[in-house]
Scaffold this active site. Structure first.
Site, PDB file in Angstrom:
ATOM      1  CD  GLU A   9       5.208  -3.275   3.997  1.00 18.59           C
ATOM      2  OE1 GLU A   9       4.501  -2.297   3.732  1.00 18.59           O
ATOM      3  OE2 GLU A   9       5.334  -3.733   5.151  1.00 18.59           O
ATOM      4  CD  GLU A  31       6.734  -0.470  11.421  1.00 19.25           C
ATOM      5  OE1 GLU A  31       5.576  -0.615  11.855  1.00 19.25           O
ATOM      6  OE2 GLU A  31       7.020   0.272  10.459  1.00 19.25           O
ATOM      7  CG  HIS A  65       4.958  -4.564   9.312  1.00 14.25           C
ATOM      8  ND1 HIS A  65       5.863  -3.698   9.864  1.00 14.25           N
ATOM      9  CD2 HIS A  65       4.386  -3.919   8.268  1.00 14.25           C
ATOM     10  CE1 HIS A  65       5.832  -2.555   9.173  1.00 14.25           C
ATOM     11  NE2 HIS A  65       4.937  -2.666   8.208  1.00 14.25           N
ATOM     12  CG  ASN A 123       0.379  -1.504   8.909  1.00 15.74           C
ATOM     13  OD1 ASN A 123      -0.228  -1.527   9.988  1.00 15.74           O
ATOM     14  ND2 ASN A 123       1.664  -1.777   8.810  1.00 15.74           N
ATOM     15  CD1 TRP A 124      -4.957   2.995   9.136  1.00 16.09           C
ATOM     16  CD2 TRP A 124      -6.462   2.569  10.763  1.00 16.09           C
ATOM     17  NE1 TRP A 124      -6.198   3.348   8.662  1.00 16.09           N
ATOM     18  CE2 TRP A 124      -7.144   3.108   9.646  1.00 16.09           C
ATOM     19  CE3 TRP A 124      -7.196   2.228  11.898  1.00 16.09           C
ATOM     20  CZ2 TRP A 124      -8.519   3.312   9.639  1.00 16.09           C
ATOM     21  CZ3 TRP A 124      -8.572   2.418  11.887  1.00 16.09           C
ATOM     22  CH2 TRP A 124      -9.218   2.960  10.771  1.00 16.09           C
ATOM     23  CE  LYS A 125       3.583   1.159   9.366  1.00 23.88           C
ATOM     24  NZ  LYS A 125       4.942   1.484   8.980  1.00 23.88           N
ATOM     25  CB  SER A 155       7.491   5.824   0.939  1.00 22.27           C
ATOM     26  OG  SER A 155       8.230   5.907   2.153  1.00 22.27           O
ATOM     27  N   GLY A 167       8.194   4.289   5.737  1.00 22.81           N
ATOM     28  CA  GLY A 167       8.110   5.510   6.528  1.00 22.81           C
ATOM     29  C   GLY A 167       9.226   6.508   6.264  1.00 22.81           C
ATOM     30  N   GLY A 176       1.144   2.551   4.728  1.00 27.73           N
ATOM     31  CA  GLY A 176       1.221   2.923   6.136  1.00 27.73           C
ATOM     32  C   GLY A 176       0.734   4.348   6.343  1.00 27.73           C
ATOM     33  N   GLY A 177       1.655   5.301   6.407  1.00 29.82           N
ATOM     34  CA  GLY A 177       1.351   6.696   6.713  1.00 29.82           C
ATOM     35  C   GLY A 177       0.179   7.273   5.931  1.00 29.82           C
TER      36      GLY A 177
HETATM   37  P1  PGA Z   1       4.656   3.544   4.967  1.00 27.98           P
HETATM   38  O1  PGA Z   1       4.517   2.129   5.715  1.00 27.98           O
HETATM   39  O2  PGA Z   1       3.646   3.553   3.865  1.00 27.98           O
HETATM   40  O3  PGA Z   1       4.394   4.574   6.007  1.00 27.98           O
HETATM   41  O4  PGA Z   1       6.062   3.609   4.432  1.00 27.98           O
HETATM   42  C1  PGA Z   1       4.257   0.945   5.016  1.00 27.98           C
HETATM   43  C2  PGA Z   1       4.184  -0.230   5.960  1.00 27.98           C
HETATM   44  O5  PGA Z   1       4.980  -0.299   6.906  1.00 27.98           O
HETATM   45  O6  PGA Z   1       3.341  -1.126   5.780  1.00 27.98           O
END
Ligand code: PGA
Length: 254
Positions: free
Chosen positions: A170, A100, A98, A12-14, A216, A176, A237-238
């Site tokens: 999640e 966010e 998600h 997930n590149w966000k 994470s 994050g 994500g990251g």
């Molecule tokens: P993260 O994000 O791996 O940076 O914790 C995961 C996500 O929000 O899908």
């Protein structure tokens, strides 16, 4: 490692990367995938890059998805994108709910069910994201929160559709933050989710539904996570923003 369900690793590149770095990264990932028979790999890219990114991914098993969409087909919804529009630019899947979207953009829980339904109707593979906040975990409300999110998100899903629906657990406190759920915590919640599916849709649906862990995920913790019985993959994500960290996650068993 042997798996009952095909492992699914998704990035997930966000709201990250520029166009040229995005395309480079897709090229690199594409070059590392085999025929896709032993694992499913997908990238959820910013919508404005989807057409280019899916053009580069063409001819490989790499899945390309959007991070959000609106459940209506068309109309006066300024700033929104429909499922059909996503299909048209090459997306084959989409993230729904998600954390966010839920917490920063205040998307209502009941939208998730409408989005999952619409995605299925438009042949987009939905990944429904669920997870509790830290204070909810600390006050022992994790099960209640997840039940509410699953009830809403999967409200109109038929048992045989669970082959196409993925659930991503999640925990909000792990996204994050560098703080990953312990194997015990992940095992407990993943088992809870599978049991929920079993109770609502029966054993066959529960058996085929894939449940991803997110929060994470890194090259150094993916193996341990994948050893947990009910963890079928990861939403990353990251660590999905760089080949150096994403490739080892995709190749977690090699
Ligand atoms: P993260 O994000 O791996 O940076 O914790 C995961 C996500 O929000 O899908």
């Amino acid at each position: 490692m042997t798996f009952v369900r095909k492992p699914y690793i998704a990035g997930n590149w966000k709201m990250n990367l520029d166009r040229s770095r995005a395309l480079d990264l897709i090229k690199t990932i594409k070059g590392r995938l085999g025929d896709g028979s032993d694992r499913e790999v997908a990238i959820f890219a910013p919508s404005v890059y989807l057409a280019d990114v899916s053009a580069v991914a063409q001819g490989s098993p790499l899945g390309i998805g959007a991070q959000n969409f609106h459940f209506e087909d068309d109309g006066a919804f300024t700033g929104e994108i429909s499922a059909r529009m996503l299909r048209e630019v090459g997306a084959d899947r989409v993230l729904i709910g998600h954390s966010e979207r839920r917490h920063i953009f205040r998307e209502p829980n009941d939208w998730t069910g409408r989005k999952v339904r619409k995605a299925l109707e438009e042949a987009l593979l939905p990944v429904l994201c669920v997870g509790e906040k830290l204070e909810e975990r600390q006050s022992n409300r994790t099960d209640r929160v997840l039940r509410r999110q699953l009830d809403a998100g999967l409200t109109d899903v038929k048992p045989d559709e669970m082959l196409r629906v993925t659930v991503a657990y999640e925990p909000v406190w792990a996204i994050g933050t560098g703080e990953v759920a312990t194997p015990e915590q992940a095992a407990e919640v993943h088992a809870f989710i599978r049991k929920w599916i079993h109770n609502r849709m029966g054993g066959e649906a529960a058996q085929m539904a894939r449940i991803l862990y997110g929060g994470s995920v890194m090259p150094d913790n993916i193996r341990g996570l994948m050893q947990i019985e009910d963890v079928d993959g990861a939403l990353v994500g990251g660590a999905s923003l760089k080949a150096d960290t994403f490739i080892p996650i995709i190749e977690f068993d090699q």
